[in-house]
Design a protein around this motif. Structure first.
Motif, PDB file in Angstrom:
ATOM      1  N   PHE A  57      62.758  40.353  12.207  1.00 30.45           N
ATOM      2  CA  PHE A  57      61.952  41.312  12.959  1.00 30.45           C
ATOM      3  C   PHE A  57      62.677  41.763  14.234  1.00 30.45           C
ATOM      4  O   PHE A  57      62.741  42.955  14.533  1.00 30.45           O
ATOM      5  CB  PHE A  57      60.602  40.675  13.305  1.00 30.45           C
ATOM      6  N   VAL A  58      63.246  40.828  14.982  1.00 28.27           N
ATOM      7  CA  VAL A  58      63.874  41.200  16.249  1.00 28.27           C
ATOM      8  C   VAL A  58      65.152  41.996  16.035  1.00 28.27           C
ATOM      9  O   VAL A  58      65.610  42.706  16.951  1.00 28.27           O
ATOM     10  CB  VAL A  58      64.158  39.957  17.124  1.00 28.27           C
ATOM     11  N   ARG A  59      65.733  41.910  14.863  1.00 24.50           N
ATOM     12  CA  ARG A  59      66.936  42.709  14.591  1.00 24.50           C
ATOM     13  C   ARG A  59      66.620  44.189  14.430  1.00 24.50           C
ATOM     14  O   ARG A  59      67.478  45.039  14.663  1.00 24.50           O
ATOM     15  CB  ARG A  59      67.650  42.184  13.341  1.00 24.50           C
ATOM     16  N   ARG A  60      65.388  44.505  14.057  1.00 23.90           N
ATOM     17  CA  ARG A  60      65.060  45.916  13.824  1.00 23.90           C
ATOM     18  C   ARG A  60      64.135  46.512  14.892  1.00 23.90           C
ATOM     19  O   ARG A  60      63.943  47.731  14.927  1.00 23.90           O
ATOM     20  CB  ARG A  60      64.444  46.098  12.439  1.00 23.90           C
ATOM     21  N   ALA A  65      60.194  47.605  23.001  1.00 21.27           N
ATOM     22  CA  ALA A  65      58.993  47.815  22.182  1.00 21.27           C
ATOM     23  C   ALA A  65      58.226  46.525  21.943  1.00 21.27           C
ATOM     24  O   ALA A  65      57.023  46.563  21.683  1.00 21.27           O
ATOM     25  CB  ALA A  65      59.370  48.443  20.842  1.00 21.27           C
ATOM     26  N   SER A  66      58.909  45.390  22.051  1.00 21.82           N
ATOM     27  CA  SER A  66      58.267  44.103  21.794  1.00 21.82           C
ATOM     28  C   SER A  66      58.963  43.027  22.617  1.00 21.82           C
ATOM     29  O   SER A  66      59.700  42.195  22.092  1.00 21.82           O
ATOM     30  CB  SER A  66      58.355  43.775  20.300  1.00 21.82           C
ATOM     31  N   PRO A  67      58.740  43.017  23.940  1.00 17.54           N
ATOM     32  CA  PRO A  67      59.452  42.075  24.812  1.00 17.54           C
ATOM     33  C   PRO A  67      59.217  40.626  24.398  1.00 17.54           C
ATOM     34  O   PRO A  67      58.082  40.193  24.198  1.00 17.54           O
ATOM     35  CB  PRO A  67      58.847  42.352  26.196  1.00 17.54           C
ATOM     36  N   PHE A  70      62.784  35.725  22.432  1.00 17.68           N
ATOM     37  CA  PHE A  70      63.508  35.488  21.191  1.00 17.68           C
ATOM     38  C   PHE A  70      64.404  36.646  20.787  1.00 17.68           C
ATOM     39  O   PHE A  70      65.094  36.570  19.760  1.00 17.68           O
ATOM     40  CB  PHE A  70      62.513  35.146  20.078  1.00 17.68           C
ATOM     41  N   HIS A  71      64.428  37.713  21.564  1.00 13.84           N
ATOM     42  CA  HIS A  71      65.455  38.729  21.351  1.00 13.84           C
ATOM     43  C   HIS A  71      66.823  38.199  21.755  1.00 13.84           C
ATOM     44  O   HIS A  71      67.845  38.681  21.286  1.00 13.84           O
ATOM     45  CB  HIS A  71      65.125  39.994  22.148  1.00 13.84           C
ATOM     46  N   LEU A 118      53.706  35.255  25.337  1.00 13.89           N
ATOM     47  CA  LEU A 118      54.012  36.642  24.986  1.00 13.89           C
ATOM     48  C   LEU A 118      55.190  36.701  24.011  1.00 13.89           C
ATOM     49  O   LEU A 118      55.191  37.518  23.078  1.00 13.89           O
ATOM     50  CB  LEU A 118      54.335  37.432  26.252  1.00 13.89           C
ATOM     51  N   SER A 119      56.164  35.840  24.212  1.00 17.55           N
ATOM     52  CA  SER A 119      57.340  35.832  23.343  1.00 17.55           C
ATOM     53  C   SER A 119      56.971  35.519  21.900  1.00 17.55           C
ATOM     54  O   SER A 119      57.554  36.080  20.966  1.00 17.55           O
ATOM     55  CB  SER A 119      58.365  34.809  23.864  1.00 17.55           C
ATOM     56  N   PHE A 120      56.017  34.622  21.698  1.00 24.27           N
ATOM     57  CA  PHE A 120      55.570  34.314  20.332  1.00 24.27           C
ATOM     58  C   PHE A 120      54.741  35.462  19.748  1.00 24.27           C
ATOM     59  O   PHE A 120      54.940  35.863  18.592  1.00 24.27           O
ATOM     60  CB  PHE A 120      54.749  33.018  20.328  1.00 24.27           C
ATOM     61  N   VAL A 121      53.830  35.998  20.535  1.00 22.35           N
ATOM     62  CA  VAL A 121      52.950  37.053  20.035  1.00 22.35           C
ATOM     63  C   VAL A 121      53.739  38.289  19.629  1.00 22.35           C
ATOM     64  O   VAL A 121      53.479  38.904  18.589  1.00 22.35           O
ATOM     65  CB  VAL A 121      51.884  37.415  21.094  1.00 22.35           C
ATOM     66  N   ASN A 122      54.734  38.642  20.419  1.00 26.44           N
ATOM     67  CA  ASN A 122      55.449  39.890  20.174  1.00 26.44           C
ATOM     68  C   ASN A 122      56.436  39.835  19.020  1.00 26.44           C
ATOM     69  O   ASN A 122      57.003  40.864  18.641  1.00 26.44           O
ATOM     70  CB  ASN A 122      56.162  40.345  21.447  1.00 26.44           C
ATOM     71  N   VAL A 123      56.657  38.647  18.451  1.00 29.64           N
ATOM     72  CA  VAL A 123      57.472  38.568  17.232  1.00 29.64           C
ATOM     73  C   VAL A 123      56.648  38.006  16.076  1.00 29.64           C
ATOM     74  O   VAL A 123      57.165  37.819  14.979  1.00 29.64           O
ATOM     75  CB  VAL A 123      58.730  37.702  17.441  1.00 29.64           C
ATOM     76  N   GLY A 124      55.353  37.747  16.319  1.00 33.71           N
ATOM     77  CA  GLY A 124      54.517  37.071  15.335  1.00 33.71           C
ATOM     78  C   GLY A 124      54.005  37.937  14.212  1.00 33.71           C
ATOM     79  O   GLY A 124      53.437  37.412  13.248  1.00 33.71           O
ATOM     80  N   GLN A 125      54.149  39.269  14.340  1.00 32.60           N
ATOM     81  CA  GLN A 125      53.772  40.200  13.284  1.00 32.60           C
ATOM     82  C   GLN A 125      52.334  39.968  12.830  1.00 32.60           C
ATOM     83  O   GLN A 125      51.453  39.752  13.660  1.00 32.60           O
ATOM     84  CB  GLN A 125      54.785  40.087  12.135  1.00 32.60           C
TER      85      GLN A 125
END
Length: 482
Positions: A57-60, A65-67, A70-71, A118-125
């Motif tokens: 997810f973070v690669r695309r 857009a999604s701070p 984990f970026h 926030l870091s978990f939520v924004n990559v949690g899809q």
């Protein structure tokens, strides 16, 4: 010093010291549960070999857009470290660490909790797409500006907490009133206790309450969500009474089902409107530092400006539920159950050791921790803990569209006895070696009647509907465990 003494009286609410203490400690407890959920479930759901890998997810998706932390790096070691760090930090704050340090250090602790989650939520899809995720982040951001025991609670932050609670309750009330007709004719609870995503141990009993009482429940809900929230902005004791009524209605919801930490966090926010000074007296905290007042005013101005979008959503005829208007989840819109399903359907996953499928093939069921399966098993209480896969299985039974991206990987993990995935389940019917085939069957579930319960001991009655997923296997064999 003179400037600080002038600033303190109109900026602070010294009678709310106990309210802040209860609010902050309870919010830390919710954070602890949320991070524990991430530590226990994130690897299987979103880890390197998860159902929807966050690294992919973070690669695309760009950072803006999604701070998310984990970026920078997104592997199981980093996400696991962050989850357990969140657990430890939340436990420390719950134990009072944020009140034992200087004000600036306390703010840093709350800010770390907020950014880590926030870091978990924004990559949690899809697994982190629930309204209570945004609610925790919005409340957690405001908590940064509540101060600690070394200063009186800021009036502005307490009012912003009330504004958040108002949007949660009034937004949910409007969604219902504008949505399913059964909310207006007071019949939704004829079905809801049975068809809600994850019933609790008392849901069977709530479902069998007399229908007139169900109508009273709905009417009381309308009062609690459409009228009572306005009382939060009235002088005391009206605000405390309104908060008390909200707390009582939320406890009723806690008893009737499993809605993660939504109800608990709503109760926590209500304490921003409770004045305990009649019981505890007015505390005498130190004067408010001028720098803290400036920071709080700046944060309040930001929230007021961003509130335009959720406020507009409240009055819109096309009101949206559970939407974030910015990638930091600072101000959001809330609501649930604008429509109520009348029939409960459940997807049951089954496996078999037989290489050749026949009419006589013996299938064994996988049991989930929370969602209904075995009809003899009483639903359990898990909230405020969030069983993310169980919730997604409820959505999947509503429509195959909700299975996109994660359901096939789930079946593939079962075909190889993936240990991380199996930890999300209650039972594995194939502990020795993986099944040869896995399939999914759709059943209609309903609560048993009182007579059926006495006769069979079952809490549920189920009827076969259709095959949801035909038997699948791994080409070349049933695979090996990982």
């Amino acid at each position: 010093m003179a400037a600080m003494e002038w600033f303190t009286p109109w900026f602070t609410a010294p009678g709310y010291g106990m309210s802040r203490l209860v609010l902050q400690r309870a919010l830390a407890a919710v954070y602890l549960v949320a991070f524990l959920s991430a530590a226990m479930q994130f690897p299987a759901l979103l880890g390197e070999r998860g159902l929807l890998p966050a690294a992919r997810f973070v690669r695309r998706i760009p950072f803006r857009a999604s701070p998310s932390l984990f970026h920078w790096r997104c592997d199981d070691r980093v996400t696991g470290t962050c989850a357990w760090a969140g657990v430890l930090l939340a436990a420390a704050v719950l134990a009072g660490a944020a009140d034992a340090v200087p004000l600036w250090a306390s703010m840093v602790m709350w800010a770390l909790l907020w950014f880590l989650y926030l870091s978990f939520v924004n990559v949690g899809q899809i697994f982190y797409s629930f309204g209570w995720e945004s609610l925790l982040l919005e409340a957690g951001f405001l908590a940064i500006f509540l101060g600690n025991a070394r200063t009186a609670p800021p009036v502005l932050t307490l009012w912003l907490m009330r504004w958040l609670l108002f949007r949660v309750e009034f937004g949910a009330g409007l969604v219902k009133w504008r949505g399913d007709q059964c909310w207006r004719n007071l019949t939704c609870l004829y079905y809801h206790h049975e068809t809600q995503p994850m019933p609790g141990p008392l849901s069977w009993y709530f479902h069998h309450l007399p229908k007139p009482l169900h109508r009273v429940e709905v009417a009381a809900n309308h009062v609690a969500q459409l009228i009572v929230p306005f009382g939060l902005f009235f002088p005391q004791p009206v605000a405390s009474i309104a908060a008390g009524l909200i707390i009582v209605t939320q406890l009723w919801l806690v008893m009737s089902g499993n809605f993660s930490w939504l109800n608990w966090l709503t109760i926590v926010l209500a304490f921003a409107a409770v004045d305990f000074s009649g019981l505890t007296g007015t505390s005498s905290e130190a004067p408010t530092p001028l720098w803290f007042g400036v920071v709080v005013c700046a944060a309040a101005l930001l929230i007021v400006v961003l509130s335009y979008w959720p406020a507009r959503n409240l009055v819109s005829r096309s009101q949206q539920m559970n939407r974030s208007f910015n990638p930091l989840h600072l101000v959001n819109t809330y609501g649930a159950f604008g429509s109520v399903t009348r029939v409960r359907q459940e997807i049951v996953l089954e496996g078999t050791e037989e290489e050749r499928i026949t009419r006589d093939t013996v299938w064994r069921e996988y049991e989930f921790k929370g969602k209904p399966g075995n009809v003899l098993r009483l639903p359990r209480q898990f909230a405020p803990y969030h069983l993310r896969l169980d919730w997604q299985m409820w959505f999947a039974a509503l429509s195959p569209a909700y299975t996109r991206g994660w359901f096939e990987p789930l079946v593939e993990r079962l075909l190889v006895n993936d240990r991380k995935t199996l930890r999300l389940l209650r039972t594995n019917p194939f502990p020795g070696h993986p099944p040869a085939h896995v399939r999914a069957v759709l059943y209609r579930y309903r609560f048993t009647t009182r007579a059926e319960r006495r006769e069979t001991g079952a809490w549920w009655h189920r009827t076969y509907v259709r095959e949801f997923l035909p038997p699948v296997r791994i080409e070349g064999g049933s695979g090996g465990s990982r």
